[in-house]
Enzyme design. Structure first.
Site, PDB file in Angstrom:
ATOM      1  N   ASP A 192     -13.009   5.639  -9.935  1.00 20.20           N
ATOM      2  CA  ASP A 192     -11.956   5.786  -8.708  1.00 20.20           C
ATOM      3  C   ASP A 192     -11.958   7.193  -8.449  1.00 20.20           C
ATOM      4  O   ASP A 192     -11.986   8.176  -9.572  1.00 20.20           O
ATOM      5  CB  ASP A 192     -10.742   5.106  -9.206  1.00 20.20           C
ATOM      6  N   LYS A 193     -11.675   7.630  -7.242  1.00 17.69           N
ATOM      7  CA  LYS A 193     -11.823   9.014  -6.876  1.00 17.69           C
ATOM      8  C   LYS A 193     -10.116   9.289  -6.441  1.00 17.69           C
ATOM      9  O   LYS A 193      -9.504  10.165  -6.978  1.00 17.69           O
ATOM     10  CB  LYS A 193     -12.616   9.381  -5.813  1.00 17.69           C
ATOM     11  N   PHE A 369       6.534   7.411   5.656  1.00 17.53           N
ATOM     12  CA  PHE A 369       5.141   7.051   5.596  1.00 17.53           C
ATOM     13  C   PHE A 369       4.830   5.415   5.122  1.00 17.53           C
ATOM     14  O   PHE A 369       5.587   5.241   4.214  1.00 17.53           O
ATOM     15  CB  PHE A 369       4.453   7.848   4.988  1.00 17.53           C
ATOM     16  N   LYS A 393       3.595  14.097  11.396  1.00 14.24           N
ATOM     17  CA  LYS A 393       2.161  14.544  10.860  1.00 14.24           C
ATOM     18  C   LYS A 393       1.591  13.361  10.424  1.00 14.24           C
ATOM     19  O   LYS A 393       2.437  12.277  10.087  1.00 14.24           O
ATOM     20  CB  LYS A 393       2.462  15.333   9.712  1.00 14.24           C
ATOM     21  N   THR A 502     -13.378   4.527  -3.452  1.00 11.85           N
ATOM     22  CA  THR A 502     -12.366   5.494  -2.883  1.00 11.85           C
ATOM     23  C   THR A 502     -11.633   5.001  -1.676  1.00 11.85           C
ATOM     24  O   THR A 502     -12.099   3.928  -1.172  1.00 11.85           O
ATOM     25  CB  THR A 502     -12.772   6.858  -2.745  1.00 11.85           C
TER      26      THR A 502
END
Length: 883
Positions: A192-193, A369, A393, A502
């Site tokens: 995993d990244k 978010f 954002k 990822t």
């Protein structure tokens, strides 16, 4: 306090509200439980305030309360928690070596039955032959290595202890004692990244190859771009902007007020670079969920607020709390350029300008978010001017349709992603008092609605997210961990195929794969175009099939389509690639990819991750490795092996994986040889006595043979190693031989069977021929030669001597000599039938010594000669390096 909770249906976002009602009533029966749908009423203030139960007033597990107090109700508990609902039952992992040994044990069982039937047949089926058959089954039962499982389990415990005591990989924890040999048989490594989030920045990220320490690298304003070497220019602009603002101010007014009025009345007027930088930095400093905490002066009994005032927002004692390290990096950057977040509570936040002035902004609304919206927003009111501004954002895919038309955003996002930066788009929108009041009314009404609340709230917020002014594009770098590149290169040279799974966008995942040397910069990369239909998938697979030796980059959506229609073809092509990068992957997809590789290739897979979203992948793999990251130990606790840094996986596989597999293979085969040789001697003995089913050795000798006489030398094989650890790390190509499984196969098993038959026959026939006149001592003669042969065979098998091996050899030999002297009654040839006992004077004669030595030499010397010739003319790969 009146808690208004009830339920007529189960809401997926809130859990079982009826259980909330029951819980509150059980804890506080004096409370008045109303029947509002998903809302609660606070009557402790005037007028009455109605609020909805939502994400905004929900504290999840492990939440850090940075300020204020909390009155809460448990809405998720036990099986209702998301972590439990998303966790599947872990499977019992069985190593490939154990499966291979099981097959060999089955073959030994068939050999036992066949040998017993042959003996009964040669006997002529006289008398109660079935009784003799069972007697032979018991006599030859030592063919089945009962002690094999005990020795292997003890060996695995020893391997785990060695791994945890290795000073070169500190902090490593072995959480399973069943599959250490799997570390030496791996072919596919799925790493995993960042985790499962589809947005590049806002979701709380998990790192395996990266440090999880964000560094602000780039600020792009459309016409000008600032990097790490030009951040001082931004700081100068901020200082001059605020100094000019306060020099032109009179009373409570600021210079920013008329400038904003001019901009709002005449939007076509081009802003100066200084004003654009000022707006961008202020937006980054305000649009977040970060809370500054002053831990050193935080007292008890309500002294925290006074402590903050007393210390005057001292920079030395300030730390930032946030759900994402990305947001902390942004706030720390604004602090470095002069605009510092010094305080925040539920209703306001304070910024400190470069000149030391405190700017207060009231928080009117916060839109947190979510993985669906891929963005967050905040509405603030400037205390000094009263202006209301909506800042937002988010990811470029979500913000591109919200901001006003521009011709640079998409291009610059791609450029930053190719540099390995995580991009974030920042925008704003000025609101009048009437616009804000209208939005507040509609928003509150939507939040209190009973049906389709989420959809109505989203619709109201989206009505505000239109034609927003694009302020800037930011780029944050998540640095790689130490020694990631050489570790990946080592694994690749070892023949391990690495797949990176990822949640990042395609460009970022490709850049990270290159920067980590997962994909060499000169290597061709095939980027799988997004496909949504069977025909598109077929065309793309044909295009991919024409390329050779190229890395594959594919998104999760395209992967789903290919697996749906062309699963076998896709997996076959992907397995031929030197590296595969799957971007936009969900946790479920990660586990599915692991199972696909296991099903289609039959090779051993390893999954490594450090976040809770990697648990399903870790549990599905044959060998799961967890990294103790900043996000917690969920992956570490669910894994089979836990490490502290990614670079430790190199030594874990190359050294400990190699040793565990080699040692277990040698130990398993030697234990089987130990049982086969004594069964062969029993078969020869029975054949000489007209296939009589009588035992050769007493029960005590049989027990001592498998325990005190041979156990320590045989078990000392767990200390053996064919190459030194430094050599295994220097030449990772040696690992390729392990994946072929040549250390334990039917070929090596048959070789050991032939050795056992040869040695068993030599020992028994030699004792009968050389000691024909002293046949009454055949037990002592043959058993002595057998013990000496076993000790010499251990010495023949050992490749690198350890001082404990020498101690074990001499200890076992000493124990046997002592038992000859003090337990002589057990060495008679059936003391009931013949009444013969071991004569101590006989074993001290020169005749006994040289004849036993001769039998032992004949049984072992040819094997030593064959071993020497093989090393001379066909040496193994590791011997070429150690010579």
């Amino acid at each position: 306090l009146k808690v208004a909770v009830s339920c007529t249906q189960r809401l997926p976002a809130l859990g079982d509200l009826f259980s909330i009602s029951a819980y509150v009533y059980a804890q506080k029966p004096q409370l008045d439980i109303h029947s509002f749908e998903g809302t609660f009423t606070r009557e402790d203030s005037d007028p009455t305030v109605h609020e909805s139960l939502s994400i905004e007033n929900t504290l999840w597990a492990s939440t850090v309360v940075a300020s204020g107090t909390v009155i809460g109700v448990v809405i998720y508990t036990g099986k209702e928690t998301r972590s439990v609902m998303n966790t599947s039952n872990p499977k019992n992992k069985v190593g490939l070596l154990d499966l291979e040994l099981n097959q060999l044990t089955k073959a030994l069982f068939l050999a036992l039955v066949a040998l017993s039937i042959v003996m009964v047949t040669l006997q002529g089926f006289v008398g109660p032959w079935y009784r003799n058959l069972f007697r032979f089954l018991l006599l030859f039962s030592y063919i089945i290595p009962i002690s094999l499982r005990v020795n292997l389990d003890m060996g695995k415990a020893a391997y785990g202890w060695m791994i945890m005591k290795d000073d070169n990989i500190p902090g490593t924890v072995v959480r399973t004692s069943t599959i250490p040999e799997e570390l030496g048989r791996l072919v596919y490594l799925l790493t995993d990244k960042t985790g499962a989030s589809p947005v590049a920045l806002l979701y709380s990220p998990f790192r395996t190859l990266t440090q999880n320490e964000m560094i602000f690298k780039r600020l792009h304003l459309g016409t000008v771009s600032y990097g790490t070497d030009t951040m001082d220019e931004i700081q100068n602009h901020i200082i001059s902007s605020y100094s000019q603002m306060y020099s032109q101010s009179s009373g409570n007014s600021t210079s920013s007020t008329p400038s904003r009025k001019v901009q709002s009345s005449a939007p076509k007027v081009r802003k100066t670079v200084s004003s654009r930088i000022h707006e961008a930095v202020k937006a980054i400093a305000l649009c977040h969920n970060v809370t500054p905490v002053y831990e050193s002066h935080a007292g008890v009994n309500g002294e925290t607020e006074y402590a903050e005032v007393d210390q005057n927002f001292s920079d030395e004692n300030r730390t930032y709390q946030a759900s994402s390290p990305d947001e902390v990096a942004l706030v720390q950057w604004t602090e470095s350029v002069g605009l510092t977040l010094v305080n925040r509570d539920l209703t306001s936040m304070q910024l400190k300008s470069p000149g030391g002035q405190i700017l207060t902004y009231y928080i009117l609304q916060v839109f947190p978010f979510t993985s669906e919206s891929k963005r967050m927003g905040i509405i603030v009111r400037d205390e000094s001017t009263g202006e209301i501004t909506f800042y937002m954002k988010g990811a470029d895919v979500a913000m591109s349709t919200i901001v006003q038309y521009n011709d640079w955003l998409e291009e610059e996002c791609g450029n930053m992603a190719r540099e390995g930066l995580r991009t974030l788009v920042v925008a704003k929108k000025s609101l009048t008092e009437e616009q804000h009041q209208d939005f507040e009314n509609r928003y509150n009404q939507a939040k209190l609605s009973i049906h389709d609340r989420a959809l109505k709230v989203a619709a109201v917020v989206e009505s505000l997210e239109r034609e927003m002014e694009l302020l800037c594009l930011t780029g944050v770098e998540d640095q790689l961990q130490a020694d990631v590149r050489p570790t990946l290169e080592m694994l690749r040279n070892a023949g391990i195929k690495i797949w990176m799974l990822t949640g990042d966008k395609l460009e970022t995942a490709t850049c990270i794969a290159k920067s980590s040397h997962l994909v060499s910069r000169t290597q061709d990369i095939h980027i799988f175009r997004p496909v949504i239909s069977r025909g598109e998938a077929h065309l793309e697979l044909n295009a991919f099939r024409r390329k050779h030796d190229c890395a594959l980059v594919i998104s999760g959506d395209s992967l789903e389509v290919c697996l749906k229609y062309y699963e076998h073809e896709f997996v076959e092509l992907a397995c031929q690639c030197p590296a595969v990068v799957c971007c936009r992957c969900s946790p479920t997809q990660k586990a599915h990819i692991v199972k696909l590789l296991q099903h289609h290739t039959g090779k051993r897979t390893c999954a490594i991750g450090d976040g809770g979203n990697d648990v399903s992948m870790i549990q599905a793999a044959d060998c799961g490795i967890g990294i103790e990251g900043k996000e917690g130990k969920q992956a570490s606790l669910a894994a089979d092996f836990s490490i502290t840094q990614f670079k430790h996986i190199g030594r874990l596989l190359m050294v400990h994986g190699r040793n565990s597999y080699k040692r277990s293979a040698a130990l398993g085969q030697f234990v089987m040889h130990r049982g086969l040789i004594i069964s062969t001697m029993q078969a020869v003995f029975s054949s000489v006595f007209y296939f009589a089913s009588i035992p050769l050795y007493q029960g005590f000798l049989m027990v001592g043979y498998a325990t005190i006489y041979t156990m320590f030398p045989v078990f000392s094989l767990v200390l053996d190693q064919d190459v030194k650890p430094e050599m295994a790390l220097l030449y990772p190509e040696l690992y390729k031989d392990l994946t072929k499984g040549r250390s334990l196969s039917f070929k090596t098993f048959l070789i050991w069977v032939l050795i056992s038959i040869y040695q068993g026959g030599i020992l028994m026939y030699g004792a009968l021929l050389l000691f024909e006149s002293e046949f009454v001592h055949v037990v002592a003669i043959s058993f002595t030669a057998l013990i000496l042969t076993e000790l010499l065979m251990v010495a023949l098998t050992i490749r690198t001597w350890h001082w404990l091996m020498v101690v074990a050899e001499f200890f076992s030999l000493g124990c046997y000599v002592a038992s000859l002297a003090f337990l002589n009654e057990y060495f008679g040839i059936g003391r009931v039938s013949f009444g013969a006992f071991l004569d101590v004077a006989f074993i001290t004669t020169v005749t006994f010594l040289w004849k036993v030595s001769a039998i032992t030499v004949v049984s072992c010397l040819p094997l030593y000669i064959l071993k020497y010739l093989k090393r001379k003319f066909s040496p193994p790969s590791y011997s070429k390096l150690t010579s």
